[in-house]
Enzyme design. Structure first.
Site, short mmCIF file in Angstrom:
data_model
loop_
_atom_site.label_atom_id
_atom_site.label_comp_id
_atom_site.label_asym_id
_atom_site.label_seq_id
_atom_site.Cartn_x
_atom_site.Cartn_y
_atom_site.Cartn_z
N ASN A 136 8.67 25.27 24.27
CA ASN A 136 7.75 26.41 24.42
C ASN A 136 6.28 25.97 24.45
OD1 ASN A 136 7.16 25.84 21.78
ND2 ASN A 136 8.04 27.71 20.93
N LEU A 137 6.05 24.67 24.33
CA LEU A 137 4.71 24.07 24.39
C LEU A 137 3.79 24.58 23.28
CD1 LEU A 137 3.99 23.80 28.25
CD2 LEU A 137 4.99 22.08 26.72
N SER A 183 7.71 21.09 11.60
CA SER A 183 8.07 19.86 10.89
C SER A 183 7.03 19.35 9.89
CB SER A 183 8.36 18.77 11.91
OG SER A 183 7.20 18.49 12.67
N TYR A 213 10.47 22.80 4.21
CA TYR A 213 10.84 22.14 5.46
C TYR A 213 12.17 21.41 5.32
CZ TYR A 213 10.79 18.20 8.74
OH TYR A 213 11.14 17.25 9.65
N ARG A 272 -0.72 16.66 -2.13
CA ARG A 272 -0.28 17.69 -1.19
C ARG A 272 1.05 18.24 -1.72
NH1 ARG A 272 0.59 15.70 4.89
NH2 ARG A 272 2.35 14.71 3.84
N1 NAD Z 1 7.38 13.21 13.06
C1 NAD Z 1 8.15 12.77 12.05
O1 NAD Z 1 7.78 11.87 11.31
C2 NAD Z 1 9.51 13.39 11.83
C3 NAD Z 1 10.29 12.88 10.79
C4 NAD Z 1 11.54 13.45 10.54
C5 NAD Z 1 12.02 14.47 11.35
N2 NAD Z 1 11.25 14.94 12.36
C6 NAD Z 1 11.81 16.00 13.21
O2 NAD Z 1 11.80 15.55 14.56
C7 NAD Z 1 11.58 16.64 15.44
C8 NAD Z 1 10.42 16.32 16.36
O3 NAD Z 1 9.28 16.04 15.59
P1 NAD Z 1 7.89 15.70 16.31
O4 NAD Z 1 7.06 14.97 15.34
O5 NAD Z 1 8.16 15.13 17.64
O6 NAD Z 1 7.29 17.17 16.44
P2 NAD Z 1 6.51 17.85 17.66
O7 NAD Z 1 5.88 19.08 17.10
O8 NAD Z 1 5.66 16.86 18.36
O9 NAD Z 1 7.69 18.26 18.64
C9 NAD Z 1 8.42 19.46 18.52
C10 NAD Z 1 8.48 20.11 19.89
O10 NAD Z 1 9.29 21.28 19.83
C11 NAD Z 1 8.64 22.35 20.50
N3 NAD Z 1 9.12 23.58 19.86
C12 NAD Z 1 8.98 23.96 18.57
N4 NAD Z 1 9.59 25.13 18.37
C13 NAD Z 1 10.15 25.51 19.55
C14 NAD Z 1 10.93 26.62 19.96
N5 NAD Z 1 11.24 27.60 19.12
N6 NAD Z 1 11.33 26.65 21.25
C15 NAD Z 1 11.02 25.67 22.12
N7 NAD Z 1 10.29 24.59 21.78
C16 NAD Z 1 9.86 24.52 20.51
C17 NAD Z 1 7.16 22.09 20.31
O11 NAD Z 1 6.37 22.70 21.31
C18 NAD Z 1 7.11 20.57 20.39
O12 NAD Z 1 6.93 20.12 21.72
C19 NAD Z 1 11.38 17.87 14.57
O13 NAD Z 1 12.60 18.56 14.50
C20 NAD Z 1 11.03 17.29 13.22
O14 NAD Z 1 11.43 18.13 12.17
C21 NAD Z 1 10.01 14.43 12.62
O1 UPG Z 2 -4.47 12.73 5.60
C1 UPG Z 2 -3.47 12.29 5.03
C2 UPG Z 2 -2.17 12.41 5.58
C3 UPG Z 2 -1.09 11.92 4.86
N1 UPG Z 2 -1.28 11.32 3.65
C4 UPG Z 2 -0.12 10.79 2.92
O2 UPG Z 2 0.56 9.90 3.77
C5 UPG Z 2 1.97 9.97 3.56
C6 UPG Z 2 2.64 10.28 4.89
O3 UPG Z 2 2.29 11.61 5.28
P1 UPG Z 2 2.63 12.22 6.71
O4 UPG Z 2 2.26 11.23 7.75
O5 UPG Z 2 2.00 13.57 6.75
O6 UPG Z 2 4.20 12.31 6.70
P2 UPG Z 2 5.20 13.02 5.67
O7 UPG Z 2 4.59 14.16 4.96
O8 UPG Z 2 5.80 11.94 4.82
O9 UPG Z 2 6.28 13.67 6.63
C7 UPG Z 2 6.76 13.03 7.82
O10 UPG Z 2 7.90 12.31 7.50
C8 UPG Z 2 8.98 13.12 7.04
C9 UPG Z 2 10.14 12.20 6.72
O11 UPG Z 2 9.82 11.32 5.65
C10 UPG Z 2 9.34 14.10 8.14
O12 UPG Z 2 10.40 14.88 7.77
C11 UPG Z 2 8.15 14.98 8.49
O13 UPG Z 2 8.52 15.83 9.57
C12 UPG Z 2 7.01 14.10 8.89
O14 UPG Z 2 5.86 14.92 9.09
C13 UPG Z 2 2.19 11.07 2.52
O15 UPG Z 2 2.33 10.46 1.27
C14 UPG Z 2 0.90 11.87 2.55
O16 UPG Z 2 0.58 12.44 1.30
C15 UPG Z 2 -2.54 11.19 3.11
O17 UPG Z 2 -2.71 10.65 2.01
N2 UPG Z 2 -3.61 11.67 3.82
#
Ligand code: NAD
Ligand code: UPG
Length: 333
Positions: free
Chosen positions: A32-33, A76, A140, A281
């Site tokens: 959905n962007l 997320s 989450y 946080r």
């Molecule tokens: N980034 C991390 O460190 C991390 C870690 C663990 C799990 N995850 C999981 O991985 C997945 C992707 O994470 P990301 O960091 O790429 O996030 P992101 O926000 O970059 O990507 C999510 C995408 O989903 C789309 N989206 C959200 N809701 C939607 C909906 N209802 N319909 C259609 N599109 C929708 C958003 O527009 C976006 O492009 C998520 O499910 C997140 O929970 C991420």
């Molecule tokens: O400005 C900032 C941002 C982050 N942190 C710390 O850096 C660590 C990493 O934070 P962040 O990069 O925000 O990732 P997480 O909160 O650990 O969560 C990520 O990693 C998770 C899995 O471990 C996923 O589920 C989530 O979607 C993804 O956002 C954490 O201890 C935060 O408290 C700071 O101290 N300052």
């Protein structure tokens, strides 16, 4: 036969689409962007729409021969989920329920799901194994755990086959430099640190320096986004070949504190990266480190970009060449 990738315009989704295309898969992206970027979509077929749109899902499953779904679309952010949990239940749990309902109705029985380390909560042992207790400390993680449980019951009732990948902290960018991480607002540690190095932010706020860790800052297991992408491809293969459901951690097995990440980034970028200490946080566990042995053994996962320096170096290359993310050209023009 095609793979439907929800959230394929997002960070991890776009890198996984790249990996799937490189391996000859036909990919359809639904996004959905709200958070993603059209420019990040490498698949030929892009559908701009919402996973919660039942009619749209009917149309997609009627029109395309979908073999499996890779479900990234979700909210997320740990901190965000503590402020507005109901939005997370809606876009994560309710959306997954609609998607699974439509998959079952249309006879699509394979799904690879983006789960998270946040399903564990405060771990009782390090490294964390898949069999460990799941007691999320944030909304989450709770929503992702609820979806895993939903899939488990769908397996028993309807023969769904699922692989849930519990990623630890995704970071880094495609080594080709054409896609990378671009969240707005950015909340993730490594991109924020690099934005400080680029002069776009004055300093990094460290969320707490009195955690029970050696230097007092939180420890996380950073895993390269291309290694995550590889795991999704292998999970699809595993579902095809064995039809066996499973839950897998994906991490490097090594933890780095916030201060250690900053130190490595200072070295790699040559920038001083000032920091200041800020309050905790809500919802942040002190230490998250994965055991990914199961993924290595059962999926044949072989991470290629394991060390933190490679992660920061590829992320730095992306941020330097795209200082405004995908909006680069627009901002310049
Ligand atoms: N980034 C991390 O460190 C991390 C870690 C663990 C799990 N995850 C999981 O991985 C997945 C992707 O994470 P990301 O960091 O790429 O996030 P992101 O926000 O970059 O990507 C999510 C995408 O989903 C789309 N989206 C959200 N809701 C939607 C909906 N209802 N319909 C259609 N599109 C929708 C958003 O527009 C976006 O492009 C998520 O499910 C997140 O929970 C991420
Ligand atoms: O400005 C900032 C941002 C982050 N942190 C710390 O850096 C660590 C990493 O934070 P962040 O990069 O925000 O990732 P997480 O909160 O650990 O969560 C990520 O990693 C998770 C899995 O471990 C996923 O589920 C989530 O979607 C993804 O956002 C954490 O201890 C935060 O408290 C700071 O101290 N300052």
């Amino acid at each position: 036969m095609a793979i439907l990738v929800t959230g394929g315009a997002g960070y991890i989704g776009s890198h996984t689409v790249s990996e799937l295309l490189d391996h000859g898969e036909e990919v359809i992206v639904l996004d959905n962007l709200e958070k993603g970027h059209r420019e990040a979509v490498l698949a030929q077929t892009f559908i701009h729409g919402d996973v919660r749109d039942r009619e749209l899902l009917d149309q997609i499953f009627r029109r395309y021969d979908v073999e499996a779904v890779v479900h990234f679309a979700a909210y997320s952010l740990v901190g965000d989920s503590m402020k507005d949990p109901l939005a997370y239940y809606d876009n994560n749990v309710a959306a997954a329920q609609i998607l699974l309902t439509k998959m079952i109705e249309h006879g699509v029985k394979r799904i690879v799901f983006s789960s998270t380390a946040a399903t564990y909560g405060e771990p009782r042992q390090i490294p964390i194994q898949e069999t460990d207790a799941t007691e999320p400390t944030n909304a989450y993680g709770e929503t992702k755990l609820a979806i895993e449980k939903m899939m488990k019951w769908c397996e028993q009732a309807y023969g769904l086959r699922f692989i849930s990948l519990r990623y630890f902290n995704a970071a880094g960018a495609h080594p080709d430099g054409h896609i990378g991480e671009d969240h707005d607002p950015e909340t993730h540690l490594i991109p924020i640190v690099l934005q400080v190095a680029l002069g776009q932010r004055e300093a990094l706020s460290i969320f707490g320096d009195d955690y029970p860790t050696e230097d007092g800052t939180c420890i996380r297991d950073y895993v390269h986004v291309m290694d995550l992408a590889q795991a999704h491809r292998l999970a699809l293969e595993k579902l095809r070949e064995t039809g066996k459901s499973g839950i897998y951690n994906l991490g490097s097995g090594t933890g780095f504190s916030v201060k250690q990440v900053v130190e490595r980034a200072r070295e790699i970028t040559g920038h001083p990266i000032p920091t200041r200490v800020a309050p905790h946080r809500p919802g942040d566990p002190a230490v998250l480190i994965a055991s990914s042995q199961k993924a290595r053994e059962e999926l044949g996962w072989r991470p290629q970009f394991e060390d933190l320096d490679t992660i920061i170096t590829t992320a730095w290359a992306w941020h330097r060449s795209h200082p405004n993310g995908y909006r680069k050209e627009e901002m310049r023009g």
